[in-house]
Design a protein around this motif. Structure first.
Motif, PDB file in Angstrom:
ATOM      1  N   UNK A  51      13.823 108.000 108.877  1.00 50.34           N
ATOM      2  CA  UNK A  51      12.915 108.650 109.825  1.00 50.34           C
ATOM      3  C   UNK A  51      13.562 108.706 111.205  1.00 50.34           C
ATOM      4  N   UNK A  52      13.308 109.764 111.936  1.00 54.84           N
ATOM      5  CA  UNK A  52      13.857 109.876 113.281  1.00 54.84           C
ATOM      6  C   UNK A  52      13.125 108.962 114.254  1.00 54.84           C
ATOM      7  N   UNK A  53      11.828 108.726 114.028  1.00 48.79           N
ATOM      8  CA  UNK A  53      11.035 107.892 114.927  1.00 48.79           C
ATOM      9  C   UNK A  53      10.961 106.465 114.396  1.00 48.79           C
ATOM     10  N   UNK A  54      10.455 105.562 115.257  1.00 46.34           N
ATOM     11  CA  UNK A  54      10.152 104.199 114.830  1.00 46.34           C
ATOM     12  C   UNK A  54      11.371 103.337 114.607  1.00 46.34           C
ATOM     13  N   UNK A  55      11.159 102.241 113.895  1.00 49.46           N
ATOM     14  CA  UNK A  55      12.223 101.284 113.646  1.00 49.46           C
ATOM     15  C   UNK A  55      11.792 100.286 112.597  1.00 49.46           C
TER      16      UNK A  55
END
Length: 669
Positions: free
Chosen positions: A159-163
């Motif tokens: 995913x490009x967002x979050x962690x």
């Protein structure tokens, strides 16, 4: 410096931040959901403000409610902790708009680094090598499949967002790509509100190395050395240490400079972590992965080897103070290692329950969000505590952590303590030659920890003692097995632990009993017991919780269900046989249904997907047959609830009866 700081988080990180605020004389404000009304972080703070219901979207993730809580409590600054809103640029901007100091980087830096695609493009433009892959905004599933074919399998969907590794999926075959993309988008959307994905090459023999950086508003950027985070399961870190055994001094200096360059590229301020992937086969090469614009879960190991309180540095930087330390002042002394204590079973599935007893060793650092009476639910991440051991060498630090895990006792909620102990005592881990694939490649789900015959006997004896206590002073109610004119009849105790069941015969008074013909005894009060079997004695901790018995034998805490031997389910002594009922392995929510009522499935097909504590678990068909669903999408189910039944292909005659049972179970779920 600030007068009052609101912590926009929960659990152990909120407790940890409060400890530094208290030391600095700063008033602390906690926030809580209904599920956390009596949580330790709520009582540790000087003031606590309710946010809303247990659902994170209506409490901890609700920006308007958090800002309102800060205003009402008189806070002049907000610390986001990690997780939840900690990497949300909109939250950072909302704090500024409300006249609150956000204890973190500028919203612009958070926005850039929070988008892994933009971050990758930015740092590569500045000359920092990234992992080969395809990263462009808005890539469709078809484009992602084409990119994977171009890169070559295996690949990593991210995913490009979050962690936190959420939504990251290894894909090794083209035919697995559609389901991987669907699952990754679903997790990313639920966790981060953004389902944008990209593709990277899966590095072989990878080591996960991250560098802690600090940057003030006066242009000073420095690093505090690296952390080794290679021991992961499904991209979730399990054990972290500082420093890494992989890097030589020259590489340590180079990777530290690269991390500072990454921070400068976005005018970063505050504490942050730059993550790199290093191949164990070429340890002098490293690739940028991402930057976490917040405090990390594993920050205590850096604090241990540098002597720097990172939360204090965050506060001082946010208050406009210059860093009072220079790069040459930073030295790494000794070694520190951290273990994450999770509420999960031997299959790594999240668990829920009430902590009936909790004890941690005194000679290590413990950052804990639990205590006796804490309710662990399915609404949030299953991490309960972190245990951090420090010593002058890596070997001694691991030995200290191993002993600490042996002395950690949690009753009431199943934890991963045994698994952690097995890891920190593993020969490969002790040698420092592990990679990010070590756990996934060597651990077999459902293996569990071995339970000796002696432990089974000890639990049977403890359950027998509990029955004697329940009888009070009534000799006729005592489970002695006494019969007129005949030898005493043994009382069968049927027990279940994980997927194993046993029946143990116990007779006589608990202090002078016989177990399967062997002399046995149990003495003691409270939790402490001395158990003797065939003349061999041992000290254990034992507690009865409802219908379960918990035991800690000096190495791990285990739960045993005392099963009704007359029940139909207990009569199934061969746990390896496939059962027609598909049961939820954890309390959670059905997020996907892959089949329809009446469909025919093959063994191994996915029937439903259940989400709990930010994790997904596939419910698969154990045999070929016809499916009858007992749950639907978005339905909340309890642990062990029947979610579907499967009638074997050679048992169609019983389909109608199974369908009726499933419909009744659906009503109960």
């Amino acid at each position: 410096m600030f007068q009052t700081v609101l912590i926009a988080n929960r659990g152990e990180i909120a407790v940890r931040i409060i400890s530094t605020l208290r030391r600095l004389g700063i008033r602390s404000v906690a926030v809580y959901s209904d599920a956390d009304a009596r949580a330790p972080h709520v009582r540790a703070a000087d003031k606590a403000v309710r946010l809303g219901p247990a659902r994170a979207s209506e409490s901890y993730l609700n920006i308007e409610r958090v800002i309102d809580a800060a205003r009402r409590s008189g806070a002049d600054a907000v610390h986001p902790g990690y997780g939840f809103l900690s990497e949300n640029s909109r939250f950072a901007s909302a704090c500024e708009a409300a006249g609150l100091t956000y204890i973190g980087p500028d919203p612009k830096a958070t926005e850039i680094m929070g988008d892994k695609i933009r971050a990758k493009q930015r740092v590569e433009a500045d000359g920092v090598a990234g992992i080969p892959g395809h990263a462009a905004p808005g890539m469709s599933d078809e484009q992602l499949v084409g990119a994977a074919n171009e890169i070559g399998y295996p690949v990593l969907v991210k995913p490009s967002a979050g962690g936190g590794g959420k939504g990251m999926i290894d894909v090794r075959r083209p035919e697995d790509m559609p389901e991987a993309l669907s699952a990754a988008r679903r997790v990313a959307s639920a966790a981060f509100g953004d389902d944008t994905l990209f593709i990277e090459r899966l590095i072989t023999s990878p080591r996960h190395i991250e560098v802690q950086v600090l940057a003030d508003t006066f242009g000073t950027v420095l690093h505090l050395g690296e952390r080794e985070c290679s021991l992961q399961r499904r991209h979730q870190k399990v054990i972290e240490e500082a420093p890494s055994s992989l890097l030589d001094p020259a590489t340590r200096e180079r990777i530290g400079r690269a991390a500072c360059d990454v921070a400068r590229s976005v005018d970063y301020t505050g504490a942050g972590t730059v993550e790199f992937l290093v191949s164990a086969d070429a340890p002098d090469e490293f690739f940028f992965m991402e930057m976490n614009t917040r405090l990390q879960v594993e920050h205590p190991v850096t604090e241990a080897v540098t002597g720097v309180d990172l939360v204090e540095q965050q506060l001082r930087i946010a208050a406009g103070e210059p860093l009072m330390i220079a790069q040459e002042d930073i030295s790494l002394t000794g070694h520190a290692v951290e273990a994450r204590l999770y509420a999960e079973d031997s299959n790594f599935l999240p668990q829920a329950g009430t902590v009936e007893y909790a004890a941690f060793p005194p000679d290590v650092r413990v950052d804990s969000g639990i205590e006796q009476g804490t309710v662990v639910g399915s609404d949030y991440d299953p991490m309960m505590a972190k245990i951090i051991a420090y010593d002058d060498t890596r070997e001694r630090a691991f030995e200290r952590l191993g002993r600490a895990l042996e002395e950690t006792v949690i009753f009431g909620v199943t934890t991963n303590t045994s698994f952690l102990h097995a890891l920190v005592t593993d020969a490969e881990v002790r040698a420092g030659t592990m990679t990010t694939t070590t756990i996934d490649s060597r651990v077999v789900e459902g293996e569990g920890d071995a339970v000796t015959d002696r432990i089974w006997s000890a639990i049977a004896l403890a359950a027998h003692e509990a029955r004697w206590r329940d009888s009070g002073t009534n000799p006729w109610a005592a489970p002695s097995g006494w019969r007129l004119g005949a030898d005493a009849r043994a009382i069968d105790t049927r027990m279940r632990h994980g997927g194993d069941e046993r029946t143990v015969a116990v007779s006589g008074h608990p202090q002078n009993a016989r177990i399967d013909g062997r002399a046995a005894s149990i003495h003691g009060v409270g939790l402490e017991r001395q158990i003797g079997i065939d003349g061999e004695t041992s000290n254990v901790k034992v507690m009865r919780v409802g219908e379960s018995m918990w035991i800690h034998d000096g190495t791990a805490a285990r739960e045993f269900s005392v099963v009704d031997r007359d029940s139909a389910r207990a009569a199934r002594t061969d746990s390896s046989l496939a059962e027609p009922e598909l049961r939820s392995p954890m309390p959670g929510t059905i997020v996907a249904v892959r089949v329809a009522d009446g469909d025919t499935v093959a063994a191994g097909d996915t029937v439903l997907v259940i989400e709990a504590m930010k994790m997904e678990h596939r419910i698969i068909a154990p045999l070929a047959g016809t499916v009858t669903l007992a749950a639907s999408r978005n339905q909340t189910v309890a642990k062990d609830a029947i979610v579907a039944t499967i009638v074997a292909l050679d048992s169609e005659d019983s389909a109608e009866e199974s369908h009726k049972d499933a419909q009744q179970e659906r009503g109960n779920a």
